[in-house]
Each structure stands twice: as structure tokens, then as C-alpha cells.
Design a protein around this motif. Structure first.
Motif, mmCIF file in Angstrom:
data_model
loop_
_atom_site.group_PDB
_atom_site.id
_atom_site.type_symbol
_atom_site.label_atom_id
_atom_site.label_comp_id
_atom_site.label_asym_id
_atom_site.label_seq_id
_atom_site.Cartn_x
_atom_site.Cartn_y
_atom_site.Cartn_z
ATOM 1 N N GLN B 37 0.884 -1.134 -0.017
ATOM 2 C CA GLN B 37 0.115 -0.090 0.011
ATOM 3 C C GLN B 37 0.898 1.306 -0.122
ATOM 4 N N GLU B 45 12.100 -1.285 -0.049
ATOM 5 C CA GLU B 45 12.634 -0.970 0.879
ATOM 6 C C GLU B 45 12.472 -2.190 2.193
ATOM 7 N N GLY B 175 0.330 4.550 -6.668
ATOM 8 C CA GLY B 175 0.269 4.776 -5.176
ATOM 9 C C GLY B 175 0.184 3.227 -4.361
ATOM 10 N N TYR B 200 4.704 -0.629 8.985
ATOM 11 C CA TYR B 200 4.296 -0.218 7.648
ATOM 12 C C TYR B 200 5.381 -0.927 6.542
ATOM 13 N N PRO B 222 -7.303 -0.390 2.653
ATOM 14 C CA PRO B 222 -6.209 -0.042 1.675
ATOM 15 C C PRO B 222 -6.628 1.189 0.866
ATOM 16 N N ALA B 223 -5.621 1.430 0.047
ATOM 17 C CA ALA B 223 -5.722 2.763 -0.754
ATOM 18 C C ALA B 223 -6.995 2.294 -2.090
ATOM 19 N N LEU B 225 -8.999 3.572 -4.119
ATOM 20 C CA LEU B 225 -8.944 3.922 -5.307
ATOM 21 C C LEU B 225 -7.752 3.705 -6.466
ATOM 22 N N GLU B 226 -6.543 3.587 -5.603
ATOM 23 C CA GLU B 226 -5.259 3.157 -6.351
ATOM 24 C C GLU B 226 -5.660 1.626 -6.885
ATOM 25 N N GLN C 37 1.891 9.059 2.158
ATOM 26 C CA GLN C 37 1.376 8.497 1.125
ATOM 27 C C GLN C 37 1.135 6.996 1.639
ATOM 28 N N GLY C 38 0.091 6.749 2.564
ATOM 29 C CA GLY C 38 -0.181 5.505 3.206
ATOM 30 C C GLY C 38 -1.336 5.593 4.329
ATOM 31 N N GLU C 39 -1.769 4.646 4.698
ATOM 32 C CA GLU C 39 -2.644 4.911 5.645
ATOM 33 C C GLU C 39 -2.208 5.388 6.945
ATOM 34 N N LEU C 42 1.155 4.712 8.944
ATOM 35 C CA LEU C 42 2.226 4.976 8.304
ATOM 36 C C LEU C 42 2.909 6.329 9.277
ATOM 37 N N ALA C 174 -8.948 6.297 2.688
ATOM 38 C CA ALA C 174 -7.891 5.732 3.757
ATOM 39 C C ALA C 174 -6.564 5.670 3.169
ATOM 40 N N GLY C 175 -6.036 5.918 1.950
ATOM 41 C CA GLY C 175 -5.000 5.542 1.450
ATOM 42 C C GLY C 175 -3.933 6.586 1.429
ATOM 43 N N TYR C 200 10.719 4.824 3.555
ATOM 44 C CA TYR C 200 9.245 5.192 3.275
ATOM 45 C C TYR C 200 8.629 5.667 4.628
ATOM 46 N N PRO C 222 3.220 10.238 -6.241
ATOM 47 C CA PRO C 222 2.146 10.079 -4.977
ATOM 48 C C PRO C 222 1.062 9.252 -5.412
ATOM 49 N N ALA C 223 0.205 8.927 -4.395
ATOM 50 C CA ALA C 223 -1.209 8.100 -4.645
ATOM 51 C C ALA C 223 -1.910 9.025 -5.115
ATOM 52 N N GLU C 226 -6.102 8.963 -4.473
ATOM 53 C CA GLU C 226 -6.276 9.263 -3.051
ATOM 54 C C GLU C 226 -6.111 10.387 -2.690
#
Lengths: 367, 367, 367, 367
Positions: B37, B45, B175, B200, B222-223, B225-226, C37-39, C42, C174-175, C200, C222-223, C226
Motif C-alpha cells: 500500500q 525497502e 500509489g 508499515y 487499503p488505498a 482507488l489506487e 502516502q499511506g494509511e 504510516l 484511507a490511502g 518510506y 504520489p497516490a 487518493e
């Protein structure tokens, strides 16, 4: 399975009405605005079939291909049509309209296209409106190619039926459109026994069942996604500023014209006077002996996303059209369009000044 | 008020799992696939911090900027790093990898970038994989810039950790990303006390709580839309056909290379051998004495949507990169890119053969 | 083939920055806001791993399940953790925090969850902030379940690290998530050699490469979708008005509580004091001898879209949670939730007053 | 600024044609399919105005409100209309149609609504089609409320004009619709001098300029987003399977009917025979002396998203309609609808068997 274009909560009547009000603000009008559930041809046809009938005498100003369509519809309705055809390389003048009224004082309906994307000209609506109003005729304006690209003021100009679409300078969807309707236009349509009623073409249905009912219940399920896209583009226009958006279109037109002249090689603006040129598209006359379609095809082979097309129908061989509306009204797109055209002309053996064209475009953008 | 990006029904675990399975089919892999995500840097990483620890000896192949990043992460983890840096104008060979193992038989981890968009080269993963497997090391591959542009077969090639993103040849979102993980990679990570857990960055969390739990409950929202965009691009790839998509990228690369050579004026492919060149981007060496950044700026001034960039960092003055991935892997975009570059070179006083470049591109597309 | 989630023009750095500024306005903060760039897990993890290190003494207030997670991360970082666990049926008080400082004056970091969706309580952040500030400790707040549901004022309250997500009361995605960071938090993190860098998980990367660089270049793609959804929900909040949105949540909570009490049958609010109850979710204690999970299952069998869940883990048998956030913070949803619960209780042989519950809900909504 | 509903690449003619072909597959038809750019009222009106003219004798079967509209249009066109009105609590029979032909052998056009969402009945189209075909009349079918909910086979049944919309069982958009047109329907329309031509209402324009031109150029810019949503819902239907989708609707109808009967309290199915009941909506007669509108209002106050409405116009006081189409054709929604209705009836002092209703629904779903 969830999908962003499916299963949305239905668009409420209140939301629909709010989008109509936002269109009204864009047009600075206090007239009723109806958002019509189809491409702009739908309200244009609805206006003419609503207003025209046997006994109507219509002045139909023809400055591009849509004038032909309007005349067909008017004749279908039994109206007597006075066609005022103007060469595509110019605009109609208020004086010409005045003359038409002098010759046919019985004219009680005037149809005009504001800006013609197809032929690249734009007409002086404010002055024409004054003439039309002085003679008491109903005034219908097709403003699809002018809205958001140049001033459009239906109330100030006395336009009774002003039709817009979002797909050009507004950078929005084509699947819904809108029309502002003056009180006297509603009266004329209501008094016309031939006006469409209980029909997808009917504006009157929207007046009687939607507006007069307090905008509580839609006539049928709307094109929801197109409505949301319309709202999104209105929001974007408000965010950029309508004046800034119009200025961007004016500059794109000036730059394209100047750049084409500087390019040389026999390329000429199709519309003689810059003041008559539309801000959404610049039409060019191909150099003598050179096929416009071939120049356009060569240019697009190199860069298929450039907004270049040939003229329609008989004009295909002689007219090149550079569109520069919505997201294409930028310096980069104008530069790229002229560079591609210039390269195609060079390949065709014409002497072109690519660097001069670039300088002219840059300068127009700095003015 | 309804909006297409808001208030979607939540993405179910089953739907999420189905998208993972679709990624697995794209990679023709029977390994576990985890959709991570975040951008592809997240799983890259996660792989290195999961697999590396004090005591690890890692062979880090550097064929572009990401190799540097991988080396930093490996050292952060306490690994001993054997850097195998290869000039950016070529690819690494299996023989070089073999030599590294000969010199450092204790190597138990290999990190490699498949194709480098930044430097325009691509590496022979199948052959390298054979060497790595023969020595029993764990093999991590960054395939973000190769997936969907050229063959990518983690199972056949013995790749243990294969990371992809959808934002290049797949024409999808950036994303979310994905990684396929072999059984032995899971074992290595699980045995690493330093591997991220409850984090994460943790791949192991997904293994233990998502996969081993039967993919019933996601670790967090989760993301969405991505994820839906990822599904949409997978669908589009299946519809075009993966082979057709890869062929389109191969042709775009060949055409760009041939066109640049034909253009002349001192422009040269940065990667010496065509066989080492990446299908997603062609890097070019600017003519001696000419600033790459200036050529790119001039080209973009004319057409700002062209996929032209300079090299990064120290390469900015000498490297021009023509991207041609996803929707840009077309003849028209390649033509336009070279035409714009050629025009910019002409303005800079260089003698270029625009017509020759055009012919070379057209010919490559017909081959 | 065109698809609304694919092939969007890339989100520009300026657009990204504008969304950050809009989040800052929502929080009424002049601190830096980073959109992560995450929930939300992160940035929460990024804050703790950034601020904590061996030598840190952290006061970790536990009023729900996330406190456990924060404690794990703090210990991972080598911090000494003072856990202040509060029964889930109440809130922590400023006095309890003051006592902790008295017992451990070396405390230099405090982590707190503002509202707990999982346990249904909310904590008095303003008063706690005063205590924390008086002792000079760094103050991290998890405001994911409070933002847009109740007042949240990081600057006024002295919150150094305030993490939000859009997926609850904001009605958004949420992303991606966000964190506001005070100057002293940046200093603390920058001075921490163990803080994630080139990772990250790193907030510092965004500070040094994004903010200090003038927000010109994003660290990675980027996402985008989202981000656009986040922007859309911010716009919708501005349109409804933040105060109206918070009032809607407060009323939903009051109505649910009153309705559950009126329903009777042994159902009781889990949080003893209404003032300690969260506005996003109301937790209820199942009647003695009745399985909460069974009541929820029966209720959902009748209407699967109702926002009812059981408590997590050990609470699954005794806690029923009624969510009422975002689009669910409406009278209709509260009515339906209690009606379904009441019906399920009736089927289980309990005497319930459905009509009384309905009246109580209606009355709360009219107050 | 990028927005997912704006600036999409235009929908190509080939893509548009591919969506038409997908509709044709759904209908298992080899006739021409035209996707019309408006709500289904547009093609319905287009069919009637295209086919009817002075001299036409039309049999207009009225089993719900749309029959009235069709009759109005037919009379507008100068046709002689034989109205065959059937009580709303039943379906029309093939024998009744046969009798109408016997009485009026000159009938050359038949209009029929397949399923009526508004009144909850469905008609035996296959048998009626046989009769119509035997008499050589043109057969128009409004299948908006039946498509994807029950078998629909225009070719096998001899339907000449079959109109569908996606907004009911298909779970798709309302802003575009479609019609399949037989060869003899095209001939009839082409031979009708009164058929709309050069009009938004014209089907013939699409035949002559779109189909006969090889589907190369659209008549005008389409409602692109609605088209994409139509494609998405077709894809979803193919993924679920048309048979499974139809079975889901049949079960929802059976369950609602059985549940309402079991609920008791004087509630009765409006349509006498289960075989005549539509799979998209179940209509119920309110208990004697009880206002249907009040029951619906009470039910919606508790749960405003339930698909409950009253009958239209004069039926508002006596008819309750439970919709169960598209995403609402599920056990949970049926359960919730009956539970809410039952609760409202209980409040109104009627004796209802909520548990019996629940059992009946569950049983229907297991059958």
C-alpha cells in the motif's frame, strides 16, 4: 464489486438545481436555466421547435455549418426563413441585421451562432442584440463555442434563448448542456401549439413540471456522471477565474494568428480581421496548391494529440483549423501546433520561418 | 453530495485477493504476491530490510541511481555490501556476477534493477538468475521499469523477491505496488530477527496475518482507488494482450534509437549496444558542447506534454531521456519527440536531418 | 481505451502543496502539514520511530487497542515506556497525566489517542495538552477518529505531532493520511540519529527534501487518486461547514446513546459518562448472558449495510459498536441501527421497547 | 488541475461501437443496436415517432403508467390507437392480444412494456410476440425494467424495437440507453415521411450516418462518462454471469412476496399471481384503512436508504412498492425492507409476524 462510475447515490433534485444555479452565475443571468440531458444539439433543436411555427418569420444568420441546420429546423416547423449568409472569412455586422429587418419587418425570431469553432469567426452579439430587441423579435444564440472563451452576457444583450455546452472552452463534458430562457421566450413557446410537449425535445416540460413545481422532482433520471463533470468544470472555472480563462483563450488566438503569419510559406488567416476571429479556434487557409488535409495528416503523424483538424466538407482541402480551447489554450500547445504545421510545410517544399513563428507566439503570450 | 471518488463501498478482502491473483497471472508466478500500500519504494525497502541483517553479504549491482539507494539500505541493516557498479552506458553481464561470487563466495543476497528508466539500460536477468541460483543466494529484482515492457518471469528466472509498480509500461497508478515472494525468501525474512514486524515496512505482517490467515482480513484499510486503478490497468493489459504491449515498447525503443541516430548533429545513444537498451526509455548523449538541459527546455517550450527529461543529477547536462512507456509507446509520440529535439538542435545551430529521422522512425515501426 | 482512473495528468507539486494547505486550514494550524502516502498507521509509526530513541522516556496513554501498538513501537526504539492504561469505559484525565509526570519527571514524550473508534471513548486533549506542555514533553496525538467529528486544535492545545486520516468523520479516502509537525518536533526528530532517513517511514525526508526545498519536487510519485479524493472530501466539508459536520456527529452519538438506553433489555452504554463518549462510534455492553456477536450477526443478516460491528478481540462477545461517522452520521442510520439491534434482541427473547428507542432518537435529533 | 471526470481522451468511434456490440451480446441479438444519448424515454419516443404516422393502427397495451405515455405519442403522430388496458394487478395475455387483432385486423404496430417497475407486473412477451408476428405488425418493447432481471430475447421473440436502460437490474447509468432495431423496423421508419430526421429524436440519423457509414463517425460528441459507466456495468454483468444475475432477481421477488404474505397484518401482494410479478419490484396493497404513504414514510424515517416507495399518482395511498434490483437484489435488503415495513405496521397498531416474515425470506433464498 465497487466501481467509481457505478452505484453512486442518486443525484438529488436539490443538487441538480444547485448546478443549474451555478450555470446561471457563469452566465450572469437571472433568467431560468435548464440543464438539458443531451448534447447541445438537443436544446438548440428544442428552442427552435419550441419557438417556431407556421406564421413565424425567422432571420437565420449563417456564419458556419450550424446555420444550415437551424434553417432546416425552422423550415420543418413551417416558418418562413430569411437566410443571412455571411462569408466564413468574416463576421456578420449589426448593420446587416438591421438591413434584414428593414427588408422583412415581419421577422419575429432571430437565430445566431456566437462563435463558430468550425469556421473560426465570432459575431458581435451585443450590438446585434440591440437591433433585435429594437424590433421585438425573439433572439436565440448558440454560445457553445464562446462560453468561457469570451464575454457572454445574455441578460445585458437581450438574448432570449442562450444555449451552451461545456465541451469547448469550459473543458467539461458534452453529454449535458444548458439553455437560459427569458420570460418572453417561455411565453412564446407556451403559446405555440406546435411546441414539443411530453417529449424529450420539450423545454416546456421542464418549465411546467420542474421549474413551476419548485424544482422538487426531476422529469426523469438524469445523466448523473455528466452532471457531476459539469459541476467539476464549473468549480475549476471559478477557481481559475472566468476572466483569467477568457484571457487565456484570447491570448491563444492572438498567438496562433501571429505565429501563422510569421511562419509564412503562403499560410494565411482564414478570417480576415483579427477582431472577427474566434478565441477557441484559429482557421488558416492552406498555401495555394497545397492540400490542407495532407498538411494536417503529416502534422498529426508526428504528434497525434495536437488539436489540428481540416475544415469540414468542401473546406477540407483549403482550411486548416488549430483548436485552442480548454486545456489546449496554452502557449505550449500553440507552439507545438505551429511547429508541427511548419515542419509539414517544410517537407512539402515550402519555405517557412519556424524561428519567426516561435518568436511571434512567445511575444503574443507576453503582451 | 455524491462524488465518484467518495463513499464507494469498501473494497472487500476477496476483491483485494482477486487483484493480487491477477498480478500473479501477469508475472506468470506461483509465488505469493503481496500488493503493498504505497509506491514501489515501500516494497523495495521492505524486501531489503526484511532480508538483510548483520552477517549478510550482499552483492549490489549498480546500473543506475536506485542501486545507490539499495546499497544505503543494505548498509543500514548491517550487511556487508559488495558493490558491482557498471557504467551507465551498458548492462551488467552474468560473467561479472559470476566473478563477484568467485571473489566473495559468502554472498548470500543479490539486488538488481531489471531495467533502468533513469539510465536507459536493461539487464539480462535470466542469465544472471542462473548464476545467483547456482550459488544459493537470495535474488531481489526491481522490475518497476520492465514489467509489461519486456519479458519478466520471476519463477523461471529464480527471482525470490520481484517488485513491480504500475506507473510505467503498465499505464497504471503509482500509489500501490506489488512484490512476489518465494518460499525461501519468506523463510529468510522470518528467520531474521531484525526484519520489520508490526510495521508499515513489514512484508512479514502480510505473510502472517493476511496470507497465512487465508486472505480473509486486510491489515488496514487499503488505498481503494489506487487498487481499482490497478485492476483497471490489468484489465486493459489483458485486453491489448501482454505480448502486443511488450512489442509496442520494443518498437518504440528501436524507433527512437534509429531516429536519433538518423537525426545526427552529434546526438548519440547513451547506451552503446541496442541489446542493452531499455524498452521504456531511450537515453541520448547531447552533442559535444551543447547543454542537454537547454535542448530539453526548448523542446518542451514548444510542446510541454512531450515525454522528454534530462538525466538526473550530474547527468543533467549531458543526458537527454526520451520516455516511451504506456500510452507514450506510440509512433506519434516518438515522432513528435524527435521532431521537437531536432528543431531545438537546429535552433542551437546544429545540422540535423529531420526528414531522415522521420523516415527511420517510420521504418522501425514497419519492421 | 480511456478510463477515468487511468491516464490522468500527473498531480503537480503545486496541487499537492495546495491540498496540504487545505488540510492545515481544517486543523487551524500554522505547523507544517505533511500528507503521507499511506494509511494513517504510516505517519503514526513515522512519528514514534522519528521521535523515540534509547534514552527517551515515553508516557503512553492506553485507552484502546492503538495504545498497545504505540507501546510496541516505542519499546522497539529503545525507549522506556510508562504505560498509563485506562479502563475502556472511561477517558483518561489530565490529573492522571499529571500524576504520571510526578512519578516520572523524566518523561519527554507523550502519545495519546484522541477518540477511540474501537472502544468508543474520547479524551480531553486540551487539558492534557496543558499538562504536557508544562513539563516540556513532546506530544503526539492520534486524531484519526476525532478529526471533523469534534474540535481538534493542535496549535491551541500544544500538540506537536497530530496525525489524521480521512476515512472516518471526513468521509474520505484511507490511502493517504496527514500529520502536522511543530518546529520542536522537527528539531527532536532531526537530532535523533535513529530516526528513519531515506525511508518510506521517514518524516524527515519530507522535511528536508520537500518542505525545505520549497515544495517544488515530490519525493516520489504520489497516490494521485487518493489525493484527489482527499481534496474532494475537504471541499465537501468546507461546503457543509466544519461546525455543522461536528454537530451532526455529536447528535448522532447522543441519539444512539439515548436510544440504546430507551431500548432497554439489558443493553447499556459501554462508556459510563456521556462526556467521555466518542462522537464517531457508540459502544454498548450486550445484555448479561447474551452474545454480542450473535446480536450483531442477526442484525446484519436483516440489513447488511448497517454500521454495526462487535468489539475487537476479547471484547467480541460483550461489546457492540454502532458506528455513526461520515455519511452514517444521520438520523435514519441511527434509527435503523437501533431498530435492527432491538429486533435481534427481541428474537433472542429480551423485552425491548422499540417505540421508546425511536422516540429517544427522534428527540435527540430535535434538541 | 486534473480531475477524474474531466479531460479524458475522447471516446473513439471504435470504442463506442464496441460498447454497442457488447449490448447486442447481452440481448443475444443480431439486429442493429443503437446506443442513444439520453434516458430511455429518448429511444422510446424515437421509436414511436419513427414508426407511427397517420394511417397507422396501433395496439397499445397498457399495464402501467408508460402505456399512457406511449398512447399520447402515438396519437400525436396521427395514428389510430387501440388501447388494451389491463388491471395493474395482472399481466396481459397472448389471448387478449389475439382478440384485439381479431377485432382490429388493421393493427400494424404493437407497443408493450415488458416488466412494469411501477406496478410490479411482467408480461409474457414470447407468447405475445408469436401473435404479433403472425399478424405481421411491428412490435415495440419497453424492456427497461426487465433487462438483466429476466430473460429478454428480442430475436427469438420477434421484437422489432427493443428499448433498454441500464439503471435498474443492470446496476448502471441512466444517461444513455439503447435500442435494437430489426431490418423491417428500419424499413418502416425509412418509409415514414413523418419520421424524425436531422433531429435528436431520430433513429434514422443513426442508421444512415452511423451504421450505414460503417460506424466510423459519431453524429455528435457522446455522453462519454455515461458510456464508460455502461461499459463498466456490462463488464460486471459478464463477470457475475447473466443467469446468476437473473436468478438473484427472481429470488428477491419470490422472497419479498413470501415475506410480505407471512408478515400478515392485512398486507397483500398487489399482483395476484406470482407468475405475473416483476422480478425488479414487488408491489403490495396496504392493509385496509391504512395509508400506504404513511407506512413508507415511517419505514424510511428509520432507514432512509431502503428501496421503498409508494405507488405513483392515485396509487400513492394504497400501493407500497419494494424495489429489489441491481445491488438491492440481495437477501439483506429484502430482510431489512420487510423488517422496516413490519415495524411501521406494528406502530400503526397492526398485528404482524416479524419472525414469520424473516423465516419466509430466508427460506425463499435457500430454495
Amino acid at each position: 464489486m465497487t466501481h467509481p462510475l457505478l452505484d453512486l447515490a442518486p443525484l438529488s433534485a436539490a443538487h441538480f438545481a444547485a448546478i443549474e444555479d451555478r450555470v446561471a452565475r457563469l452566465l450572469d443571468t437571472r433568467q431560468d436555466v435548464v440543464i438539458t440531458q443531451g448534447e447541445a444539439l438537443l436544446p438548440l433543436e428544442g428552442c427552435i421547435r419550441g419557438a417556431a411555427r407556421p406564421g413565424t418569420t425567422a432571420l437565420n444568420v449563417i456564419t458556419g455549418p450550424y446555420g444550415q441546420t437551424f434553417g432546416d429546423w425552422l423550415r420543418d416547423c413551417g416558418a418562413t426563413v430569411v437566410d443571412l449568409a455571411v462569408p466564413f472569412h468574416t463576421a456578420v455586422t449589426a448593420a446587416q441585421v438591421e438591413e434584414a429587418f428593414a427588408a422583412h419587418p415581419e421577422i419575429d425570431f432571430v437565430s445566431l451562432v456566437h462563435a463558430e469553432a468550425a469556421t473560426g469567426n465570432t459575431n458581435p452579439v451585443a450590438e446585434i442584440g440591440e437591433v433585435v430587441r429594437a424590433h421585438g423579435a425573439l433572439f436565440m444564440l448558440d454560445a457553445v463555442a464562446s462560453v468561457a472563451a469570451e464575454p457572454l452576457l445574455p441578460d445585458a444583450w437581450g438574448v432570449d434563448l442562450c444555449v451552451i455546452g461545456a465541451q469547448k472552452a469550459m473543458g467539461g463534458p458534452a453529454g449535458v448542456s444548458a439553455v437560459s430562457v427569458s420570460e418572453r421566450a417561455w411565453e412564446r413557446i407556451a403559446a405555440n401549439p406546435e411546441a414539443p410537449r411530453r417529449s424529450y425535445l420539450s423545454l416546456l416540460d421542464w418549465k411546467q413540471r420542474w421549474i413551476d413545481g419548485g424544482r422538487k422532482a426531476l422529469l426523469h433520471a438524469p445523466a448523473q456522471l455528466e452532471m457531476l463533470a459539469l459541476e467539476a468544470c464549473l468549480e475549476r472555472i471559478e477557481s481559475e477565474g472566468l476572466d483569467a480563462l477568457m484571457a487565456r483563450h484570447a491570448t491563444a488566438a492572438a498567438a496562433t494568428r501571429a505565429g501563422a503569419v510569421a511562419l509564412g510559406g503562403g499560410l494565411e488567416p482564414y478570417v480576415y480581421e483579427a477582431g472577427d476571429a474566434a478565441p477557441v479556434a484559429t482557421t488558416l487557409r492552406a498555401p495555394r496548391g497545397v492540400d490542407a488535409a495532407e498538411l494536417v495528416a503529416r502534422s498529426l503523424a508526428a504528434d497525434p494529440v495536437l488539436p489540428l483538424v481540416t475544415g469540414g466538407g468542401a473546406l477540407a482541402k483549403e482550411m486548416i483549423r488549430v483548436n485552442h480551447y480548454g486545456p489546449d489554450a496554452t502557449r505550449g500547445v500553440v507552439h507545438a501546433s505551429l511547429a508541427a504545421l511548419g515542419a509539414a510545410m517544410g517537407e512539402a517544399g515550402l519555405a517557412v520561418d519556424l524561428e519567426g513563428a516561435r518568436r511571434a507566439v512567445t511575444q503574443a503570450w507576453q503582451a
